[in-house]
Motif scaffolding. Structure first.
Motif, PDB file in Angstrom:
ATOM      1  N   PHE A  58      21.124 -23.406 -13.625  1.00 46.16           N
ATOM      2  CA  PHE A  58      21.170 -22.657 -12.355  1.00 46.16           C
ATOM      3  C   PHE A  58      20.258 -21.441 -12.386  1.00 46.16           C
ATOM      4  O   PHE A  58      19.935 -20.875 -11.352  1.00 46.16           O
ATOM      5  CB  PHE A  58      22.614 -22.233 -12.040  1.00 46.16           C
ATOM      6  CG  PHE A  58      23.082 -21.006 -12.785  1.00 46.16           C
ATOM      7  CD1 PHE A  58      23.629 -21.100 -14.047  1.00 46.16           C
ATOM      8  CD2 PHE A  58      22.954 -19.746 -12.214  1.00 46.16           C
ATOM      9  CE1 PHE A  58      24.055 -19.973 -14.736  1.00 46.16           C
ATOM     10  CE2 PHE A  58      23.372 -18.599 -12.893  1.00 46.16           C
ATOM     11  CZ  PHE A  58      23.914 -18.730 -14.162  1.00 46.16           C
ATOM     12  N   LYS A  59      19.827 -21.032 -13.590  1.00 40.86           N
ATOM     13  CA  LYS A  59      18.963 -19.855 -13.700  1.00 40.86           C
ATOM     14  C   LYS A  59      17.657 -20.035 -12.934  1.00 40.86           C
ATOM     15  O   LYS A  59      17.014 -19.050 -12.586  1.00 40.86           O
ATOM     16  CB  LYS A  59      18.651 -19.549 -15.169  1.00 40.86           C
ATOM     17  CG  LYS A  59      19.870 -19.283 -16.051  1.00 40.86           C
ATOM     18  CD  LYS A  59      20.383 -17.863 -15.930  1.00 40.86           C
ATOM     19  CE  LYS A  59      21.801 -17.659 -16.398  1.00 40.86           C
ATOM     20  NZ  LYS A  59      22.101 -18.030 -17.767  1.00 40.86           N
ATOM     21  N   ASP A  73      19.282 -19.774 -21.198  1.00 44.16           N
ATOM     22  CA  ASP A  73      18.614 -20.495 -20.123  1.00 44.16           C
ATOM     23  C   ASP A  73      17.736 -19.655 -19.214  1.00 44.16           C
ATOM     24  O   ASP A  73      16.870 -20.185 -18.527  1.00 44.16           O
ATOM     25  CB  ASP A  73      19.650 -21.197 -19.240  1.00 44.16           C
ATOM     26  CG  ASP A  73      20.314 -22.338 -19.988  1.00 44.16           C
ATOM     27  OD1 ASP A  73      19.606 -23.036 -20.734  1.00 44.16           O
ATOM     28  OD2 ASP A  73      21.516 -22.532 -19.815  1.00 44.16           O
ATOM     29  N   GLY A 188      29.390 -15.503 -18.408  1.00 38.97           N
ATOM     30  CA  GLY A 188      28.994 -14.778 -19.613  1.00 38.97           C
ATOM     31  C   GLY A 188      28.691 -13.330 -19.263  1.00 38.97           C
ATOM     32  O   GLY A 188      29.453 -12.420 -19.540  1.00 38.97           O
ATOM     33  N   ASN A 189      27.565 -13.139 -18.586  1.00 32.83           N
ATOM     34  CA  ASN A 189      27.210 -11.812 -18.091  1.00 32.83           C
ATOM     35  C   ASN A 189      27.847 -11.509 -16.733  1.00 32.83           C
ATOM     36  O   ASN A 189      27.662 -10.439 -16.174  1.00 32.83           O
ATOM     37  CB  ASN A 189      25.689 -11.708 -17.951  1.00 32.83           C
ATOM     38  CG  ASN A 189      25.075 -10.890 -19.058  1.00 32.83           C
ATOM     39  OD1 ASN A 189      25.688  -9.927 -19.530  1.00 32.83           O
ATOM     40  ND2 ASN A 189      23.878 -11.248 -19.462  1.00 32.83           N
ATOM     41  N   PHE A 190      28.494 -12.492 -16.140  1.00 30.93           N
ATOM     42  CA  PHE A 190      29.192 -12.359 -14.859  1.00 30.93           C
ATOM     43  C   PHE A 190      28.244 -12.114 -13.683  1.00 30.93           C
ATOM     44  O   PHE A 190      28.642 -11.573 -12.652  1.00 30.93           O
ATOM     45  CB  PHE A 190      30.283 -11.276 -14.925  1.00 30.93           C
ATOM     46  CG  PHE A 190      31.527 -11.748 -15.644  1.00 30.93           C
ATOM     47  CD1 PHE A 190      31.491 -12.062 -17.001  1.00 30.93           C
ATOM     48  CD2 PHE A 190      32.713 -11.907 -14.960  1.00 30.93           C
ATOM     49  CE1 PHE A 190      32.622 -12.532 -17.660  1.00 30.93           C
ATOM     50  CE2 PHE A 190      33.861 -12.369 -15.607  1.00 30.93           C
ATOM     51  CZ  PHE A 190      33.807 -12.675 -16.966  1.00 30.93           C
ATOM     52  N   GLY A 191      26.982 -12.541 -13.825  1.00 35.99           N
ATOM     53  CA  GLY A 191      26.047 -12.435 -12.714  1.00 35.99           C
ATOM     54  C   GLY A 191      26.363 -13.481 -11.643  1.00 35.99           C
ATOM     55  O   GLY A 191      26.436 -13.175 -10.446  1.00 35.99           O
ATOM     56  N   ASN A 192      26.572 -14.722 -12.086  1.00 32.64           N
ATOM     57  CA  ASN A 192      26.820 -15.805 -11.151  1.00 32.64           C
ATOM     58  C   ASN A 192      28.078 -15.530 -10.320  1.00 32.64           C
ATOM     59  O   ASN A 192      28.084 -15.683  -9.096  1.00 32.64           O
ATOM     60  CB  ASN A 192      26.952 -17.102 -11.943  1.00 32.64           C
ATOM     61  CG  ASN A 192      26.538 -18.322 -11.156  1.00 32.64           C
ATOM     62  OD1 ASN A 192      26.113 -18.221 -10.010  1.00 32.64           O
ATOM     63  ND2 ASN A 192      26.671 -19.483 -11.769  1.00 32.64           N
ATOM     64  N   ALA A 240      25.166 -19.920 -23.672  1.00 34.17           N
ATOM     65  CA  ALA A 240      24.637 -19.015 -22.634  1.00 34.17           C
ATOM     66  C   ALA A 240      25.738 -18.081 -22.120  1.00 34.17           C
ATOM     67  O   ALA A 240      25.480 -17.215 -21.292  1.00 34.17           O
ATOM     68  CB  ALA A 240      24.029 -19.806 -21.484  1.00 34.17           C
ATOM     69  N   HIS A 294      28.963 -25.696 -20.750  1.00 32.67           N
ATOM     70  CA  HIS A 294      29.296 -24.583 -19.850  1.00 32.67           C
ATOM     71  C   HIS A 294      30.095 -25.072 -18.647  1.00 32.67           C
ATOM     72  O   HIS A 294      31.129 -24.496 -18.295  1.00 32.67           O
ATOM     73  CB  HIS A 294      28.016 -23.880 -19.378  1.00 32.67           C
ATOM     74  CG  HIS A 294      27.142 -23.457 -20.505  1.00 32.67           C
ATOM     75  ND1 HIS A 294      26.319 -24.350 -21.164  1.00 32.67           N
ATOM     76  CD2 HIS A 294      26.983 -22.267 -21.115  1.00 32.67           C
ATOM     77  CE1 HIS A 294      25.690 -23.709 -22.129  1.00 32.67           C
ATOM     78  NE2 HIS A 294      26.069 -22.444 -22.131  1.00 32.67           N
ATOM     79  N   THR A 330      26.525 -25.559 -14.217  1.00 31.84           N
ATOM     80  CA  THR A 330      25.468 -24.578 -14.460  1.00 31.84           C
ATOM     81  C   THR A 330      24.295 -25.112 -15.281  1.00 31.84           C
ATOM     82  O   THR A 330      23.223 -24.522 -15.247  1.00 31.84           O
ATOM     83  CB  THR A 330      26.044 -23.309 -15.119  1.00 31.84           C
ATOM     84  OG1 THR A 330      26.825 -23.685 -16.241  1.00 31.84           O
ATOM     85  CG2 THR A 330      26.906 -22.530 -14.137  1.00 31.84           C
ATOM     86  N   ALA A 331      24.492 -26.190 -16.035  1.00 29.32           N
ATOM     87  CA  ALA A 331      23.352 -26.735 -16.803  1.00 29.32           C
ATOM     88  C   ALA A 331      23.431 -28.254 -16.870  1.00 29.32           C
ATOM     89  O   ALA A 331      24.517 -28.852 -16.794  1.00 29.32           O
ATOM     90  CB  ALA A 331      23.317 -26.158 -18.213  1.00 29.32           C
TER      91      ALA A 331
HETATM   92  C1  LIG Z   1      23.682 -18.008 -18.002  1.00 26.93           C
HETATM   93  C2  LIG Z   1      24.585 -19.171 -17.983  1.00 26.93           C
HETATM   94  C3  LIG Z   1      25.953 -19.028 -17.687  1.00 26.93           C
HETATM   95  C4  LIG Z   1      26.605 -17.670 -17.465  1.00 26.93           C
HETATM   96  O1  LIG Z   1      26.193 -17.076 -16.257  1.00 26.93           O
HETATM   97  P1  LIG Z   1      26.417 -15.494 -16.052  1.00 26.93           P
HETATM   98  O2  LIG Z   1      25.765 -15.195 -14.751  1.00 26.93           O
HETATM   99  O3  LIG Z   1      25.726 -14.818 -17.216  1.00 26.93           O
HETATM  100  O4  LIG Z   1      27.875 -15.244 -16.063  1.00 26.93           O
HETATM  101  C5  LIG Z   1      26.729 -20.171 -17.599  1.00 26.93           C
HETATM  102  N1  LIG Z   1      26.208 -21.397 -17.836  1.00 26.93           N
HETATM  103  C6  LIG Z   1      24.905 -21.570 -18.139  1.00 26.93           C
HETATM  104  C7  LIG Z   1      24.407 -22.944 -18.394  1.00 26.93           C
HETATM  105  C8  LIG Z   1      24.044 -20.484 -18.226  1.00 26.93           C
HETATM  106  O5  LIG Z   1      22.757 -20.671 -18.537  1.00 26.93           O
END
Ligand SMILES: *Cc1c(COP(=O)(O)O)cnc(C)c1O
Length: 382
Positions: A58-59, A73, A188-192, A240, A294, A330-331
């Motif tokens: 998703f990045k 990612d 992880g970083n809680f951006g999403n 990630a 993830h 997310t991946a």
């Molecule tokens: C970065 C990432 C996350 C975590 O997203 P955050 O925005 O950092 O919480 C989850 N899954 C995948 C595959 C990622 O690359």
């Protein structure tokens, strides 16, 4: 509306006159130029597949901005986004030995204006080095620095689009209007998940967000105790999300400045590697859907949420509505094919774009976890 039309409408409403409309339309159309399908998994449980972009996570959505620090990612997505753009030097940092083989190849084979540093430290160390670069006066006199991790709000704005897109697709399937919409976000970083909060603040009818985390429990502990205490990151198979000090925590408390508000809009779980592996196996056996680690954490979080709702942990809620659950995918599982193919005992088809990367030669400069080394690298680019 199409995904691109929805995205442009949201962007225009949010940003108003910040960027001229025709430019903004171009940017959103270029960003959202891959499919984001909502795939049914079980009754009232869907996966929103965000991994059909160029680097298969998703990045890709948010990664059109200059890179400095990255977990597994972001780096490759940003590197691809900035490849050969004149006037821009991208420096990617990644933690040595803490990304998958495929992620490492994606990070270290781009070349030209994209250089890669292999840092002898953790992901949190990389983020700390980057934050230090931003506040270093010598560096900031010489170069114009910006970051591409989710410190950067420009990453989060486009990520709010696909929450609306998920809702639009749910309406197309004619779900009950009385159902509660719940998103499970592997975090992880809680951006999403912060992008999801922004979508909710803009009016999207979301009941709750599940912050699905791995063994890194900083947010879980906060949720339970009200005390936010960053911890060193723990290595897991959902790498990630190996973050002990989530960058976006201050944004969450700015949007919901009270622990009780946070307990209302969130639910959270910590999923072990053992359970992650188990749900990957079971989901493949049950419905032949292949989860990456993830997304697996996300689905596990959704299942736990629904189970505890049945056990009525939420007695205070008005008579329980049906929950329609959307797990953010997310991946792409192929990024983790080494472990996933072992779990499900089945080879995973590698998309062509990945095959290409795997045939190239790794090119990364090793550095110690020391700011002076990063500073020297940046100044040499100036
Ligand atoms: C970065 C990432 C996350 C975590 O997203 P955050 O925005 O950092 O919480 C989850 N899954 C995948 C595959 C990622 O690359």
């Amino acid at each position: 509306m199409t995904l691109q039309q929805v995205s442009y409408e949201i962007a225009r409403t949010l940003l108003q006159d910040e960027i001229p409309n025709n430019k903004l339309e171009e940017i959103t159309y270029d960003t959202m130029n891959f499919d984001v399908p909502l795939v049914p998994l079980y009754l009232n449980t869907f996966v929103l597949e965000l991994f059909h972009g160029p680097t298969l996570s998703f990045k890709d959505v948010g990664a059109r901005f200059l890179a400095l620090a990255t977990s597994g990612d972001t780096g490759s997505a940003v590197g691809r986004g900035f490849f050969n753009i004149p006037g821009i030097e991208v420096i990617l940092l990644y933690p040595k030995g803490k990304v998958s083989y495929i992620q490492e190849m994606q990070l270290t084979t781009i070349g030209n204006n994209i250089s890669t540093l292999e840092v002898d430290g953790t992901f949190d160390d990389c983020q700390k080095l980057v934050k230090e670069a931003f506040t270093n006066s010598v560096l900031n006199k010489t170069v114009f620095l910006t970051s591409a991790n989710s410190i950067n709000i420009a990453r989060l704005i486009p990520q709010s689009f696909y929450y609306f897109w998920a809702y639009k697709q749910l309406l197309d399937t004619k779900i009950s209007v009385h159902a509660d919409l719940v998103f499970s976000v592997p975090s992880g970083n809680f951006g999403n998940v912060t992008a999801g909060l922004i979508a909710k603040k803009m009016g999207l009818p979301v009941k709750r967000f599940i912050a699905a985390t791995n063994s890194n429990q900083t947010f879980l502990k906060y949720f339970q105790t009200g005390i936010f205490e960053p911890k060193p990151s723990i290595k897991t198979i959902s790498n990630a999300m190996d973050v002990g000090n989530p960058n976006n925590f201050p944004r969450i408390t700015a949007l919901y400045p009270d622990i009780e508000l946070i307990r209302d809009v969130f639910w959270t779980v910590s999923i072990s590697d053992f359970d992650t592996e188990r749900i990957i196996k079971n989901t493949y056996a049950d419905v032949q859907y292949i989860l990456d680690p993830h997304t697996a954490v996300g689905l596990c979080g959704m299942n736990n949420y629904k189970a505890s709702k049945l056990k009525s942990e939420f007695q205070n809620e008005e008579k329980t509505n049906d929950t329609v659950g959307v797990v953010l995918g997310t991946a792409h599982p192929a990024k983790f094919s080494d472990i996933i193919s072992k779990f499900i005992n089945h080879e995973i088809e590698i998309p062509n774009s990945l095959k290409q990367v795997l045939s190239e030669k790794k090119n990364a400069t090793p550095i110690q976890n020391q700011f002076e080394e990063l500073k020297t690298v940046i100044l040499n680019k100036a």
